[in-house]
Structures are given as C-alpha cells and as structure tokens.
Write a protein that holds these residues in place. Structure first.
Motif, PDB file in Angstrom:
ATOM      1  N   GLY A 231     -97.044 -71.636 -45.869  1.00 57.70           N
ATOM      2  CA  GLY A 231     -96.517 -71.595 -44.507  1.00 57.70           C
ATOM      3  C   GLY A 231     -96.872 -70.335 -43.757  1.00 57.70           C
ATOM      4  O   GLY A 231     -96.221 -69.985 -42.764  1.00 57.70           O
ATOM      5  N   LEU A 232     -97.915 -69.636 -44.184  1.00 53.76           N
ATOM      6  CA  LEU A 232     -98.374 -68.426 -43.507  1.00 53.76           C
ATOM      7  C   LEU A 232     -99.589 -68.744 -42.648  1.00 53.76           C
ATOM      8  O   LEU A 232    -100.304 -69.722 -42.905  1.00 53.76           O
ATOM      9  CB  LEU A 232     -98.721 -67.337 -44.529  1.00 53.76           C
ATOM     10  CG  LEU A 232     -97.626 -66.990 -45.544  1.00 53.76           C
ATOM     11  CD1 LEU A 232     -98.131 -65.934 -46.515  1.00 53.76           C
ATOM     12  CD2 LEU A 232     -96.358 -66.525 -44.840  1.00 53.76           C
ATOM     13  N   THR A 233     -99.844 -67.910 -41.660  1.00 52.46           N
ATOM     14  CA  THR A 233    -100.964 -68.119 -40.744  1.00 52.46           C
ATOM     15  C   THR A 233    -101.869 -66.900 -40.748  1.00 52.46           C
ATOM     16  O   THR A 233    -101.388 -65.759 -40.612  1.00 52.46           O
ATOM     17  CB  THR A 233    -100.464 -68.364 -39.305  1.00 52.46           C
ATOM     18  OG1 THR A 233     -99.641 -69.530 -39.296  1.00 52.46           O
ATOM     19  CG2 THR A 233    -101.622 -68.556 -38.338  1.00 52.46           C
ATOM     20  N   VAL A 234    -103.167 -67.118 -40.917  1.00 51.69           N
ATOM     21  CA  VAL A 234    -104.158 -66.054 -40.794  1.00 51.69           C
ATOM     22  C   VAL A 234    -104.652 -66.033 -39.357  1.00 51.69           C
ATOM     23  O   VAL A 234    -105.241 -67.000 -38.883  1.00 51.69           O
ATOM     24  CB  VAL A 234    -105.338 -66.279 -41.771  1.00 51.69           C
ATOM     25  CG1 VAL A 234    -106.437 -65.247 -41.522  1.00 51.69           C
ATOM     26  CG2 VAL A 234    -104.849 -66.209 -43.215  1.00 51.69           C
ATOM     27  N   LYS A 235    -104.383 -64.950 -38.662  1.00 55.38           N
ATOM     28  CA  LYS A 235    -104.831 -64.803 -37.274  1.00 55.38           C
ATOM     29  C   LYS A 235    -106.048 -63.877 -37.264  1.00 55.38           C
ATOM     30  O   LYS A 235    -105.947 -62.689 -37.564  1.00 55.38           O
ATOM     31  CB  LYS A 235    -103.729 -64.215 -36.395  1.00 55.38           C
ATOM     32  CG  LYS A 235    -104.121 -64.073 -34.916  1.00 55.38           C
ATOM     33  CD  LYS A 235    -103.066 -63.347 -34.106  1.00 55.38           C
ATOM     34  CE  LYS A 235    -101.844 -64.210 -33.891  1.00 55.38           C
ATOM     35  NZ  LYS A 235    -100.844 -63.535 -32.995  1.00 55.38           N
ATOM     36  N   LEU A 236    -107.200 -64.432 -36.930  1.00 55.81           N
ATOM     37  CA  LEU A 236    -108.449 -63.684 -36.945  1.00 55.81           C
ATOM     38  C   LEU A 236    -108.637 -62.962 -35.615  1.00 55.81           C
ATOM     39  O   LEU A 236    -108.515 -63.574 -34.545  1.00 55.81           O
ATOM     40  CB  LEU A 236    -109.615 -64.634 -37.200  1.00 55.81           C
ATOM     41  CG  LEU A 236    -110.824 -64.087 -37.960  1.00 55.81           C
ATOM     42  CD1 LEU A 236    -110.400 -63.531 -39.306  1.00 55.81           C
ATOM     43  CD2 LEU A 236    -111.862 -65.189 -38.136  1.00 55.81           C
ATOM     44  N   ALA A 237    -108.913 -61.677 -35.680  1.00 62.19           N
ATOM     45  CA  ALA A 237    -109.165 -60.878 -34.479  1.00 62.19           C
ATOM     46  C   ALA A 237    -110.647 -60.543 -34.426  1.00 62.19           C
ATOM     47  O   ALA A 237    -111.134 -59.667 -35.146  1.00 62.19           O
ATOM     48  CB  ALA A 237    -108.332 -59.601 -34.511  1.00 62.19           C
ATOM     49  N   ASN A 238    -111.388 -61.268 -33.575  1.00 64.82           N
ATOM     50  CA  ASN A 238    -112.849 -61.152 -33.547  1.00 64.82           C
ATOM     51  C   ASN A 238    -113.373 -60.152 -32.531  1.00 64.82           C
ATOM     52  O   ASN A 238    -114.579 -60.012 -32.374  1.00 64.82           O
ATOM     53  CB  ASN A 238    -113.464 -62.524 -33.268  1.00 64.82           C
ATOM     54  CG  ASN A 238    -113.408 -63.424 -34.498  1.00 64.82           C
ATOM     55  OD1 ASN A 238    -113.749 -63.004 -35.593  1.00 64.82           O
ATOM     56  ND2 ASN A 238    -112.944 -64.652 -34.312  1.00 64.82           N
TER      57      ASN A 238
END
Length: 975
Positions: A199-206
C-alpha cells in the motif's frame, strides 16, 4: 569347468558415470551395509517404503546421461565461448574491477571460505565473522554512518528494504516514498515491486521542479537520493535533507563506496539510511551477481534493520568474541509479524569486498578512486574538444552523460563495432562510466567512438595538466575513514595471505567436516562445478550488455531452466530471484497477479501450517496477504481436517496455501494431493516450498501432483555453495497459467524488456546471480538422470541410517510411513533437559569439541536437533558423527547416574579451547582428557575452537558492531 568372464566393454571403461560415485559419499558396499541396518535390501525398496505412491514419478527424468568432468567442462567451455567480453562503459550500478589474485585464489576459489555455513554457531565462525565485521566497519566508515549490517542481496533490494525500514521508523505518517528520477532504473523498479502490495506509493521526481514539489508535500515518509546520480552528477544534499527532516521524513542515500573515498559522506549531509553495492570492490560483473549490497544507518534504527548484523560479545573466559547480534532482527523469525523475509546475505562476496579494502587500505582505495575521477575529467575535456558537451552539471566522479539526440543509436552501434558498450538513457542520451579497469587506451577509444576515425584525438597528457577536477571543493572528502589497523596492516600479498589463512583456520567448513544441519542441505560443492565461475566469459559480462554478446549465457540459462522444468514438473522457471526468500516472494507475487488478472484481487488469505519455515509467513505478509495458520497433528503432519475447515471458511478470499514438502518435520506426508485438491476447489493456488527438494529429485515432481508454484534453492539441492551464509539462488518454478506473471526485466536503457514473464522485478538483475548458475548446470549435467535419482535415494538412506543407529540413544521426534524419515530427522533432546539440565544447545556446543558443526538447533521444535546428512557423506563420516553423538549421550548418562556433576560437566562448559585445557590450573570436576579428547581418534586430528562459549545475552545488551579497538586487546593483555 569355470566360466570365462567377458572383458569390460569400452563403454564400461570410459566410465561416463564416474562423477556420480565421486559426488555420492557411500560406495555400493557401504550402501548395502547401511541398507541392511535400516532394514531394506535395495535403494528402490527403501524409496518405495518412504515415498507415498500418489506422488511418485512414473518415468525416469528425461535428462541426458551422466557426463565425465572432462566432457562437461568441455561442453560448458564451448557455451562460455559464445559470450563476447566487450569493454563496458555502461555503469548503472555495475563497474569493472580487478579482483586481487590473492583474494581470487584464497577466498573465491578456496573451499574453506565458500563451503562454510551461516555463522549461527559463533564459536566455530570467528574467522568469517571477523571478515564481516571488517565489512561493516568499511561500510559505516565510508558512508559516515553509525552502524552497518553484514550485507544484503543487491542494491535494488537493499533500497526496497531501506524503504520499509524508513516506513517503520519515520515520524511522518504518509504512504509515499519520493525517489529521485536519476536513481538507477533497476532500483526504481524493485522499489515499486515492494511498495505496491504494502500500500505504498513510489513518487518519481524527474526534474528539479518535481523534486522540490515532492519534498515540500506532507504525504511522504522518506526520500531516496542517488549519490552520485545514475547519470553522474554530484551535489551537496545537506539542504535537501534538512527539508526532508522538517517533514519528519527520512533521507535514504543510494551511494557508491569508491566514490565516497573522495566525496563528502552521506552521513555528513544528514542521511538516515545509506544503501549501495560493494561490487566494484573486487567482485566481477558476473552478468548481474552475486554481489554484496550494504545498508548503513543511524544507531537508533539498529533494532529494526533487516538481515544480519555481526556484533562483539565475550566468551566464557572473558575474551572478546564475535557473534550474530540481535538475531531476532532476521525478521522472518517473527513469521507473519515480520517486516522482512530476508534470510540470506551475500557473505562470500562481502568477505571479498572487505578484503579488497583491507588489501588496498584507505590510501590505495583513494588512489584508485582518484585515478578514475582524473580519467573522467580528462575524458570530458577531450569530448568537449570533439564538440560534445556533457548534459548535466559540471560535476562528476566516474560518469558523464551526453545528449546525442538522433545520433544516439548510431554512436552506440559504432561503440559496439569497436568492442565497447555504452549506456543509452532517456531516449536520446548516452552515459559513459569509467572504473578501476579503464586505461588510457580506453579513453582514446571513447574519443574515436564519438569523434570518428578521422578526428584528431586530444592528448591525454596535455589534458591531464589542464582539465579541471569535476569534484567541487565543497564536496571533497575531508573526514578520515578506515583508520582501524586491520585496514592499514595487510598491504603486502604475503601479509594478506597469512591473514586469510589465520581467519580460515578459526572456522569449521565443509572442507574439514560434515555439517549435519537440517533444512539447509550442506552437500558437496564439487571442484569441477566451481571452475567455470571465474572464467572471464562468465565473470566479465555486464548485466545490461546487449543480447547479441550474451549468447553463451542465454544458452546456459535456457538449458538450466529446461533441466529444472523437467526435474520439478512445472512449465516455466525464472532465475531472477537471488535468494530462497526472493523466490518465495516471486511465487506469491505471481499468484497475486494471477488472481488480479481474473478479477479476483480480493483473494488475500494465505494458509500456512504451523510447521512451515518462517520465511513463508514473512513472504506472504510482504505480498499483502493475510496469514491463517493451520494446525499440525501429534505426528507432525499437517492437519487435513483443519486445512479443509480453513479453506471452506475463507473460500471467497482464499489466495494460496504454502506447504513445505517433505515437511519441515522431515517426513513425507500422505495427504499432499488431497490438500492440493481442497485448495483448488476453493479457488486458491498451491505453493510448495522447495527447501527440501533434495528428497524429491528424480523421485517425485511437485508440478505433477497438483502444486502450482515452488521456489528452489540452488544453494542447497543443486550444489551452489552456501559461502558462509550467501550467495544463494532461489528460482521460481510455475505451471503455465502463472508463467506470464513471473518477474520481468530491464534493458540498459531503463526500459522494460521481456524477461521470463511480464511480472514485477524482484531483484536488480534480470537473471539474478547469474555467474554462479554454471555450478548447478554442471551438477545436473555431470549427474544425469540416473545420478540425480541415486543422490536422492542415498540422501534418504543416510538420514534413516543416522536415525536408526541413534535410536537407542536419542528418539526421533517424527517419522512417516513405515517408521521412516525423509532426508532429515529430528532428534528429541527435551526429556534430557528435564532429567539432567542438559540442553540441546549444550549438545551442540559439545559437538564442537569433536570437530563437528552442530545440527540445526531448536528448529522447527525447541529443544531438538535436526540432522540432514546429505548424500555426499560417506559411511565413515556418518559413523564418526554417530560415535560423537553416542559419546555425548554417555556423558549425559553419567550426569544422570551422578558420575558427572549436574553443573560442572563437559557439556555445560563446552566448547573447550586449547588455552582452557592447557592452563596451569584446572578447576573442573571432570578431567582435562575428557574435555579435550573425548574420543581417542581426536588425538590424530583435532579442531580447537578459538573462543569458549559466547555470551549471547551480554552481546545483545552491549552492542558493538565494528572492528574491536586495539585498546581493547591492550586492556585484556594488561588484565
């Protein structure tokens, strides 16, 4: 009139099955004698008596006949020659390195190191634990952190473990982890795999803008920074870490130890957790592994760290001694409450990396790193002269990135034509990574690749005097590292050679003695199987090398997959999981994805018998499943009625059952087919733990009796060495309906490619620890179908022989049909504790005085010893162990009869060191002779443990996990 016997045929004389007799310990005469004692007249009769008819394979394995060592080595040599070893500039977390020959020969190729077991028995593991504490000190020093663990599987899985550690430890309550878009692509993929079921989210900062927005938000608990970035650039992250901490989140750094010899450490920037890979410290590419990852962190998080941690305690004589500290941190022991299923480290590779640091020392490492950094600056300056400008900031350690637009493919192809590989990234960029192996000629080759054949190449010497450093002064390291004497002493080959020998002499490994522990199958790792591992054609291939250069690996992997499919009865195999726990995880993810594909994503109940390995419920928990524990009966068998009841109760949400077969209790259960049927009737899938596959090969196939998926332990059944607790390989084998959900893969451009399946990646490299796959390929090829079956049958025989001969002295706790066990037996010592105070641990420690590693202590039942002799042990070695166990029982009997004191006896004080028994004073109520030489044969060959019994409680209360300060030894000497 006597009959003439015909001479042996040419085929007999060629002896194609010679290896079978070399792998299997007992010869035919010994087998006959042992069968007589067990009560059967043939291996086939014994097999029929043990293995339920419902699961037996009706036909022999469809594998090639056994081969000789010469022929098998020639065959794999031809396969290896189909690989092309190009100069790699790919980087992306994997770099060329020179393995010092003294380390290659005396660690990687030395059975004293590669045949050792996990150091659970501290007294006989002091050598490898000293090497591991060197590793921990090295990682903590270079990262600037307070504590480091004894290695993890790879950088990507270490990042995933850091993510879950941060989730447990951060004050922030969000469910998002922010990840820099310039992290290694495989790291991002594995973090996504691990995050989704939890239930975790990986938020990619490009971009910088995305990063600023992400860390200004309130929804995240941690942020991961790649330092140096995957594309090469550097910056001081101190201000960013302060912003992260202001949100009560933790800062995770994925870093490079060689770079950190020159760069400001993550610890100095405020990092909370630092992970990375030690591959470039002397461990070859190996097409992706095995390599030792690391995790370092703040001291506050040490009790939540995954994996293993070596600590310092004291022994019974008050001397300093190493031990596995905080052992419950191996979180799988906590079963469904686990926060990690990690059960394997990468000990052998961690030892290599630590000794690389010991050999080179801080000055040598700094010189290597400085040379890489200088060549990078020269390369960049030369490319600028040729009209190419690096696309990132004017900073770098070893990697530069160029925006090459529509020329990207052409330049990459030109590199290949000239014998080199570059990394394609983000569609229109090329990245170039240098390393320890880079030469002046390599720099000129790169200039030719980019400048063309007619270009006037720059002068390396001229640019050496003019090219500015790419490491800004503010980022240059000023803090000391590796100051302990161990890193500043052994710099000559002779000194390191003696140091390695001294450490190996402290330990007990398979090269000295049988390791009779159950569940882990410590069998012969034959020399012929090991030889191909270090061939350059296998060792020096980058995991993201173009497919056209890896035809040999492709053939080897396809061949091994086909062998495993035939052996297991499944339809497809993924070799990506680089440990048994990873294989479990991959199998459960496949089941989860299968249910989701059918619109049944709500299925989340996993039935697990109470006798199962601890990794089973831990893996289920990590896959987002809810564990329902099912009962076992008084005989140790799973309770069929309870499984039926639980399957009916949870029918609408039943996802799977996890079985171990033969059971963890060491018996073939009769109801396994019925169990499979019950679970399938309620819409679930059957996972069969492959830990005990050594009792099945050539006899029964899980994929044919109703099981849907298994993981296998190539480091158990298929002869990859344990290496002191790692490396491991845990392939996932499935039936056809689950095959599409096996792990997928990445290319060197970071784009998903077709792996074995389309599922989520569980390890950093497509084929996991590929460089050790030749070991299992060789084993199966050398044994052939007839040898594999015989090996299984002799494994069954050896276990029953031990159980039968010890029956008058120690009862076997569980037996199966006809009163027989499978490939291991559990000796019940609990009654002895009640009558004498002697515990199973006392027996385990006393076995050290006889030169034996102990059986598995108190698993799966407290107060017992589980013995698995394997097929590789001869009758002589089995009898030596049996004689030791009988002598120990006689000593216990002497306590029972009052002939030995209940408290002051050789079991309570075992093991006995040479210093103890040779001291001027002997204060015990039993003679020195009994302490040192309980059997006369020990006078001819005696192992002396380097320390007395280690105090576990002291070690957990007084935690120190770095090299022992020299002053501590001085204080002991003065005392």
């Amino acid at each position: 009139m006597s009959q003439k016997t015909s001479p042996p045929s040419l085929r007999d004389l060629e002896n194609h099955g010679a290896f079978i007799d070399r792998h299997i310990g007992p010869d035919d005469a010994e087998i006959a004698r042992m069968l007589h004692i067990v009560g059967h007249d043939s291996l086939e009769a014994l097999t029929d008596a043990i293995v339920p008819g419902k699961i037996k394979s009706p036909a022999p394995l469809a594998l090639a006949p056994a081969m000789t060592e010469v022929d098998a080595l020639a065959k794999i040599r031809a396969i290896a020659d189909k690989n092309q070893v190009f100069k790699s500039f790919i980087g992306q977390g994997y770099y060329g390195t020179h393995t010092p020959n003294v380390i290659l020969r005396n660690i990687l190729e030395n059975p004293a190191w590669y045949t050792a077991y996990t150091p659970y028995q501290a007294e006989i593991s002091q050598g490898r634990m000293e090497a591991l504490i060197n590793f921990q000190t090295m990682c903590a020093d270079l990262t600037g952190m307070e504590i480091a663990s004894a290695s993890l599987l790879d950088e990507a899985t270490a990042a995933a473990e850091a993510m879950t550690l941060a989730k447990r430890s951060a004050k922030a309550r969000g469910n998002v982890v922010v990840v820099s878009g310039d992290a290694h692509p495989q790291t991002i993929e594995v973090m996504r795999t691990r995050a989704e079921p939890l239930g975790l989210t990986v938020k990619l900062a490009n971009s910088a803008e995305e990063w600023d927005a992400a860390i200004a938000a309130d929804d995240y608990f941690a942020a991961l920074i790649q330092y140096p970035a995957s594309s090469g650039w550097l910056m001081d992250w101190s201000d960013e870490v302060a912003k992260i901490h202001a949100r009560n989140a933790l800062a995770i750094f994925a870093s490079d130890l060689l770079a950190l010899t020159l760069l400001k450490s993550p610890g100095e920037m405020g990092a909370d957790i630092v992970i990375g890979n030690t591959q470039r410290f002397g461990v070859p590419f190996g097409f992706g592994g095995p390599h030792a990852a690391f995790m370092a962190c703040r001291d506050a998080y040490k009790r939540s760290m995954p994996g293993r941690l070596i600590g310092v305690s004291i022994d019974a004589e008050g001397n300093k001694a190493y031990r596995l500290t905080l052992q419950t941190r191996e979180q799988h022991i906590r079963r469904e409450k686990a926060t990690s299923n990690i059960c394997t480290a990468q000990v052998l590779l961690a030892v290599m990396a630590s000794m690389y640091a010991v050999y080179h020392g801080p000055q040598g490492l700094t010189r290597i790193a400085s040379r890489v950094a200088r060549l990078t600056a020269i390369l960049k300056a030369g490319l600028q002269q040729l009209g190419f400008t690096a696309s990132h900031h004017e900073t770098a350690f070893d990697t530069i990135s160029l925006k090459t637009g529509d020329r990207t493919d052409a330049i990459a192809a030109r590199a290949v034509a000239l014998g080199a590989n570059l990394r394609k990234a983000w569609g229109e960029y090329l990245c170039i990574s240098l390393d320890e192996t880079t030469t002046r000629a390599d720099i000129e080759l790169l200039w030719r690749i980019f400048g063309g054949d007619d270009a006037k190449l720059p002068s390396i010497d001229d640019l050496d005097t003019s090219a500015p450093s790419l490491i800004p002064p503010a980022l240059q390291r000023t803090s000391p590292f590796l100051t302990h004497p161990v890193f500043n002493t052994h710099h000559s080959e002779h000194e390191l050679l003696r140091y390695l020998r001294a450490l190996a002499d402290k330990d007990l490994a398979m090269d000295r003695t049988m390791i009779p522990l159950g569940s882990c199958t410590m069998k012969l790792n034959a020399t012929a199987e090991m030889i191909p591992v270090t061939w350059p054609e296998f060792a020096n291939i980058h995991p993201f090398a173009p497919a056209a250069q890896t035809h040999g690996y492709q053939e080897l992997i396809a061949g091994l997959e086909a062998q495993l499919v035939e052996i297991t009865g499944y339809d497809a195999v993924s070799l990506q999981p680089n440990s048994g726990a990873q294989g479990e995880y991959a199998g459960l993810l496949a089941i989860r994805a299968y249910h989701q594909s059918r619109g049944e994503g709500h299925r989340d109940i996993c039935l697990i018998p109470e006798s199962a390995h601890g990794t089973n419920p831990a893996s289920a928990h990590l896959c987002g499943m809810k564990v329902v524990v099912t009962k076992c009966d008084a005989n140790g068998n799973v309770d069929l009625a309870d499984i039926r009841a639980q399957a009916e109760k949870h029918s609408a949400n039943l996802a799977a059952i996890m079985l171990t077969y033969p059971s963890t209790h060491g018996v073939f259960e009769e109801d396994v087919v019925a169990i499979c049927d019950i679970v399938h009737q309620h819409g679930g899938q059957v996972y069969t733990d492959g830990a005990n596959m050594n009792a099945l090969v050539g006899v029964a196939k899980p994929g044919k009796w109703g099981s849907d998926v298994s993981h296998l332990n190539l480091h158990k059944t298929f002869c990859i060495p344990h290496g002191g607790g790692g490396p491991g390989v845990g392939p996932c084998a499935v039936r056809s309906h689950l095959a599409p959900f096996l792990p997928g893969a990445l290319g060197n451009d970071g784009i998903r490619t077709q792996g074995t399946g389309n599922g989520a990646m569980v390890s950093a490299a497509t084929f996991g620890s590929a460089s050790i796959l030749p070991i299992s390929w060789m084993y199966i090829t050398l044994m052939g179908q007839q040898g594999l079956r015989k090996a299984t049958q002799v494994a069954l025989l050896n276990a029953n022989y031990v159980a039968k001969r010890l029956a008058p002295h120690y009862p076997t706790l569980y037996t199966g049909r006809n009163g027989l066990v499978a490939h291991e037996c559990i000796l019940d010592l609990r009654p002895l504790k009640d009558s004498t105070g002697i515990s199973a641990e006392d027996v385990a420690k006393r076995l050290i005085d006889f030169g034996f590693h102990a059986p598995t202590l108190s698993f799966p039942v407290a107060g017992t010893l589980m013995v698995e002799p394997t097929e590789s042990e001869s009758q002589f070695e089995l009898d030596r162990f049996i004689d030791a166990m009988i002598q120990i029982r006689d000593e216990i009997r002497a306590v029972e009869e009052g002939k030995l004191d209940r408290e002051d006896n050789p079991l309570h004080h075992a093991p006995h060191t040479a210093a103890m028994v040779s001291g001027t004073e002997w204060t015990h109520a039993y003679p020195r002779e009994l302490a040192a030489f309980p059997l006369a044969t020990l006078r001819q060959q005696k192992y002396w443990p380097p320390v007395a019994r280690v105090d576990n409680v002291y070690g957990d209360k007084n935690i120190m996990c770095a090299c022992i300060p020299v002053d501590a030894y001085k204080e002991e000497a003065e005392a």
